[in-house]
Scaffold this active site. Structure first.
Site, PDB file in Angstrom:
ATOM      1  N   ASP A 536       0.873  -1.181   0.000  1.00  0.00           N
ATOM      2  CA  ASP A 536       0.000   0.000   0.000  1.00  0.00           C
ATOM      3  C   ASP A 536       0.910   1.232   0.000  1.00  0.00           C
ATOM      4  O   ASP A 536       2.126   1.109   0.115  1.00  0.00           O
ATOM      5  CB  ASP A 536      -0.857  -0.064   1.286  1.00  0.00           C
ATOM      6  N   GLU A 539       2.711   5.161  -3.810  1.00  0.00           N
ATOM      7  CA  GLU A 539       2.708   6.196  -4.872  1.00  0.00           C
ATOM      8  C   GLU A 539       4.017   6.974  -4.932  1.00  0.00           C
ATOM      9  O   GLU A 539       4.382   7.360  -6.049  1.00  0.00           O
ATOM     10  CB  GLU A 539       1.529   7.147  -4.659  1.00  0.00           C
ATOM     11  N   ASP A 612      -8.849   3.743  -1.669  1.00  0.00           N
ATOM     12  CA  ASP A 612      -9.716   4.064  -0.536  1.00  0.00           C
ATOM     13  C   ASP A 612     -11.025   4.686  -0.991  1.00  0.00           C
ATOM     14  O   ASP A 612     -11.231   5.895  -0.906  1.00  0.00           O
ATOM     15  CB  ASP A 612      -8.968   4.981   0.438  1.00  0.00           C
TER      16      ASP A 612
END
Ligand SMILES: *[C@@H]1O[C@H](CO)[C@@H](O)[C@H](O)[C@H]1NC(C)=O
Ligand SMILES: *[C@@H]1O[C@H](CO)[C@@H](O)[C@H](O)[C@H]1NC(C)=O
Length: 974
Positions: A536, A539, A612
């Site tokens: 997760d 980015e 999300d």
């Protein structure tokens, strides 16, 4: 030290349960991004100048050079604005007809980033040896293709590249003159240029002219060339301006799709031209967007710069291998043409023109470039139960027990960040997870797995061996100065990030996941091979960074700025993780890694989810479109969180969301830490039983999903397919993105994503019979398409079998998918209006790579009418017929139907065959070549497939037909 993290949690909490709002001010609009503003201003000036606008870029014909085999052609390009700056253009035509167009600045002050393709491509593409180029006075051309139907024309002045098919323009580069490759300069470049110019001309007048022309093209002032401030952050831009603007036009295509990931319609709405749907261009800049909007051009977690352009005549595509922030404007000057404008912050031009001409061709062409989804572990297609957080190993055990008590199948339990002490990933919190290995073994005892989160931020403390080792090795991302370690804030407080662009990090990262002790350094002995990984925040998400990510002037391996590689960064992290998970045991096993951030090529390695999302109906609907968009862009193993990450969905919404989830390639329920527990066993009746049935449907259909994954892994064809892919000539389907097909199975699904619905409208695109999966009601479509209204009460999800399909399912409820290995099959034979049908089934051990050695079973089922009133259903070995097509990347020369896996499942039977749409009651049903024994069957009369009317279909049920799944057989119904 964790105040920031706490703040994030708190603010999420405060905004719950009902009020959701993206923090738009955390993210730039185009007008807040220097190079995007410059790109759009260029386009506005061109618009205003209309026909007097002329691209300053041209080819010098005398510079054209062919490689010895003529396969590659290169030429010098000049801009009339900067005559002293040299650019190089190169064109390559690949064996499959893809045209690659590269442009770079030559001998510039610095180098543009040129490695995006290296990371995205599966291998260096084969260049055609048979194409021949002809140079003319005005242009350079090549005609190619089996029927010489394709032509590339490269016009010299202005520079323009056109791909044609049968004389019709398909894709045009720089047709609108928006090409602009900002060259490297020093901050005083203006004066220098003037000197050069005056040296050459000796006349002040000409200098003025050049300046005026520059202003006409580039604008009056140097808009954010040398630094840029957004909110409290300043980007130092040490390399100055280096953006790339390029217009790509599809003159004969009225729909474009792709460029995930955005929460928007599959058929991309306009951002420019007359009354655009959105005011900002689509942005590709991997970002952790908190509570993202359900309809927006804003960037999300991953970026795949590939676009399809479609018309009833043809489909074409472009893939731009660029890793920097990119904005894309889309406009539709007419219903049948599309203009796009791509504005990237840095990097070379590296555009692949995919000639199609069918959607399937585009998938094959793109798959040859960037690869396909590796065949996943079979268990990973089961149901994944996640939550932030299962708080202890006993919590995990209790949740598992509750699933078993309620007879709900599940394959995987997930642990979010709270398992890790102080968010130091790999390090279990001993208080709550004192026995991680025993816990994993308890889960594995039922054939299940664990997935545990490992995020990329490393807590900067010397007692965290992962950080300390990475720091000692000097493999962390560096700050702007190029010295030391970049430091930012994330869940773990003050953190640093591994630079996975540094090859020295790869073997080291692999060693961290070893489940045995190493001679030196940390390894994860407190885990087992049943633990798989969730990446997760890659980015990367950085709470105190600009736009919640890494400053663009941070420095990676090779001296490249983060700016150059931002969109690729997340892929390298999950790539390293997958390599590590695969390398753990003695026998390599298929790794499961879920990634939030991704780029072109990520499909080869990992599954993704849409991040999300919110527990709202809008987000449920948006998730379907996003999964479809990712699928057509190659990222097929995709899903969105069931239930929505934020919020407390009411039972009705949760049920509908499970109905969406079971029809996604990746199927996981997840929930934010502040939400109420919502595991399906907690629901009251009737919701609980409805969800149990939904879960069981997913498990019954696993053979269909796995067969679709095999096909995707070999061909690149999407796992969930929008209408334009299946019916490319039906314009009524081009914008449809709320119903879709699963693989080549013939299943059509239209999940309900609205409250209190009792009916749904479904579009049938052809004159064919579609059978309700559950009730076997036959709906007849029409030639020009037809809308039908079907019942859709809460327990009903509209699922249809397209006439002409044969579906293999396994209908015995089990606790997890590995326990189904020896279960018998049911075949649903849904006859077409012509009385025929076809289907496939692919099986292998689902865990290892033994399928690459031919340990697999791949069958074809066919129903045909050899004579009137006789239907013959047969099973034959497809792997023997097409050994070279069975497995991705390995051409089995020959296939042995008696391979070890086939032997393991040799006893597996077909326990039931259901034939829909027979025209009359049979008089006999027998196994061909059998001892003439009549099988057990029953027939319920009803509508025949050949009849042009709706109604309950005729149903023939054959029980225990005494045929095996690995054997050839035929059943004759007469
Ligand atoms: C998305 O598609 C729907 C249905 O066609 C349409 O009503 C809506 O306006 C589209 N959204 C945008 C932003 O264009
Ligand atoms: C993935 O990692 C391998 C090494 O394990 C490396 O060779 C390859 O280039 C990497 N690919 C990507 C896309 O990161």
């Amino acid at each position: 030290m964790r105040s920031f993290a706490l703040f994030a949690v708190l603010s999420a909490f405060l905004s719950l349960p009902d009020v959701f709002a993206v923090k738009s001010h955390d993210f730039k609009t185009c007008s807040q991004s220097g190079f995007c503003r410059r790109g759009r201003a260029l386009s506005a000036r061109a618009q205003e100048a209309q026909s007097s606008w002329k691209s300053p870029y041209s080819i010098d014909p005398s510079s054209i050079i062919f490689s010895p085999d003529e396969a590659v052609v290169s030429a010098s390009v000049k801009s009339s604005l900067y005559p002293e700056i040299k650019f190089g253009l190169e064109l390559r035509i690949h064996e499959d007809g893809v045209v690659r167009v590269l442009m770079d600045e030559i001998d510039g002050l610095r180098q543009r980033y040129d490695e995006a393709a290296y990371w995205a491509l599966v291998a260096e593409p084969q260049v055609s040896k048979t194409v021949s180029w002809t140079t003319g006075k005005k242009d350079l051309r090549a005609v190619y293709g089996d029927k010489k139907e394709f032509e590339v024309v490269v016009a010299y002045e202005p520079l323009r590249v056109t791909l044609l098919r049968n004389g019709k323009e398909q894709i045009v580069l720089n047709g609108r003159g928006l090409l602009h490759m900002e060259h490297f300069r020093t901050q005083t470049a203006k004066e220098t240029t003037e000197e050069v110019a005056s040296d050459e001309s000796g006349e002040g007048q000409e200098v003025l002219q050049v300046e005026n022309v520059r202003a006409w093209f580039e604008g009056e002032n140097e808009d954010d060339y040398w630094s840029e401030t957004f909110s409290k952050w300043t980007d130092s831009k040490p390399k100055g301006p280096e953006s790339l603007s390029l217009d790509i036009t599809f003159p004969n295509h009225g729909n474009v799709y792709g460029i995930p990931q955005h929460a928007t319609n599959l058929s991309l709405p306009s951002t420019a031209g007359e009354s655009p749907s959105y005011s900002d261009p689509f942005r590709l800049y991997n970002a952790d967007v908190f509570e993202y909007l359900a309809s927006s051009t804003m960037s999300l977690y991953g970026s795949i710069p590939v676009m399809h352009a479609h018309s009833a005549d043809s489909t074409v595509g472009v893939f731009h291998a660029v890793g920097s922030e990119t904005w894309i404007d889309i406009s539709y000057p007419t219903a049948k043409s599309t203009q796009t404008h791509w504005i990237s912050e840095s990097g070379i031009m590296d555009v692949f023109l995919l000639p199609g001409p069918t959607p399937d061709d585009i998938f094959a062409q793109y798959a040859r470039l960037t690869g396909t989804t590796a065949l996943p572990a079979h268990w990973s297609l089961g149901y994944h139960q996640c939550r932030w957080n299962y708080v202890s190993s006993d919590d995990v055990r209790t949740v598992q027990r509750r699933f078993d008590e309620e007879d709900m199948p599940v394959d995987v339990f997930w642990l979010d960040i709270e398992y890790a002490k102080d968010h130091k990933y790999f390090i279990w919190d001993q208080k709550t997870f004192p026995d991680p290995v025993e816990m994993t073994n308890d889960v594995a005892a039922n054939g299940r797995k664990m997935v545990v989160i490992v995020d990329p931020h490393l807590k900067r403390t010397s007692d965290y061996p992962i950080y300390q080792e990475a720091s000692d090795m000097g493999i962390l991302v560096k700050p702007t100065s190029g010295e030391g370690e970049y430091e930012g804030w994330c869940w773990s407080g003050s953190s640093s990030w591994i630079d996975h662009f540094n090859p020295a990090s790869w073997d080291w990262w692999i060693s961290k996941f070893k489940t045995t002790k190493l001679d030196k350094g940390f390894s994860w002995i407190e885990s087992t091979e049943d633990v798989h990984i969730w990446n997760d925040m890659n980015e990367p998400s950085i709470f105190n960074g600009p736009e919640i990510t890494m400053p663009k002037d941070s420095v990676h391996y090779g001296g490249w700025e983060h700016r150059d590689v931002h969109n690729i960064n997340g892929m390298l992290f999950h790539n390293s993780t997958a390599a590590a998970v695969r390398a753990r045991g003695d026998i390599p096993k298929r790794p499961f890694v879920l990634t939030r951030s991704f780029y072109a090529g990520s499909q080869r390695i990992s599954a993704m989810w849409t991040g999300d999302n919110l527990g709202t109906w809008e987000h449920m609907a948006a998730g379907i479109k996003m999964v479809l968009a990712n699928n057509i862009a190659g990222m097929a193993f995709a899903g969105s969180d069931v239930g929505g990450f934020f919020g407390n969905p009411e039972p009705e919404m949760l049920v509908r969301w499970y109905q969406v989830g079971i029809f996604s390639p990746f199927f996981r329920a997840h929930a934010h830490i502040d939400t109420k527990r919502r595991e399906p066993f907690l629901l009251d009746e009737p919701y609980k039983s409805i969800i149990r049935d939904i879960l069981r449907l997913r498990y019954a259909m696993l053979p269909i999903w796995y067969t679709a994954f095999r096909e995707n892994s070999v061909t690149g064809l999407p796992i969930v397919r929008p209408h334009y892919v299946v019916f490319p000539k039906d314009p009524a389907g081009f914008a449809i993105d709320d119903q879709f097909f699963i693989g080549s199975s013939g299943i059509l699904v239209k999940p309900v994503t609205e409250k209190e619905k009792t009916e749904a409208t479904v579009y049938l695109p052809e004159d064919q019979v579609y059978y309700d999966y559950f009730t076997q009601y036959a709906y007849r479509g029409a030639n020009k398409g037809k809308h039908i209204t079907v019942p859709a009460e809460l327990h009903q999800v509209p699922v249809f079998i397209r006439g002409g399909s044969i579906l293999p399912t396994r209908e015995r409820p089990r606790r997890s998918s590995p326990l189904m290995k020896l279960d018998p099959f049911t075949l649903r034979v849904a006859l077409s209006k012509a009385g025929t049908a076809r289907g496939e089934l692919y099986l292998d051990d689902g865990v290892t790579y033994s399928h690459e050695q031919g340990e697999l079973v791949w069958r074809e089922f066919v129903a045909e009418q050899p004579q009137r009133k006789t239907t013959r259903i047969s099973s034959k070995d497809l792997a023997s017929a097409k050994p070279e097509r069975a497995v991705d990347g390995v051409a089995l020369a020959k296939y042995d139907p008696k391979n070890a896996f086939a032997k393991e499942i040799a006893e597996v039977r077909v326990e039931k065959i259901v034939v829909l749409g027979l025209s009359a009651k049979p008089s006999s049903v027998k196994v061909e070549g059998g001892k003439g024994m009549e099988l057990k069957w029953e027939y319920v009369p009803g509508v025949a497939a050949s009849e042009k009317k709706d109604g309950s279909a005729s149903v023939l049920t054959i029980r225990d037909p005494k045929v095996l799944i690995t054997e050839d057989w035929a059943i004759v119904i007469s």
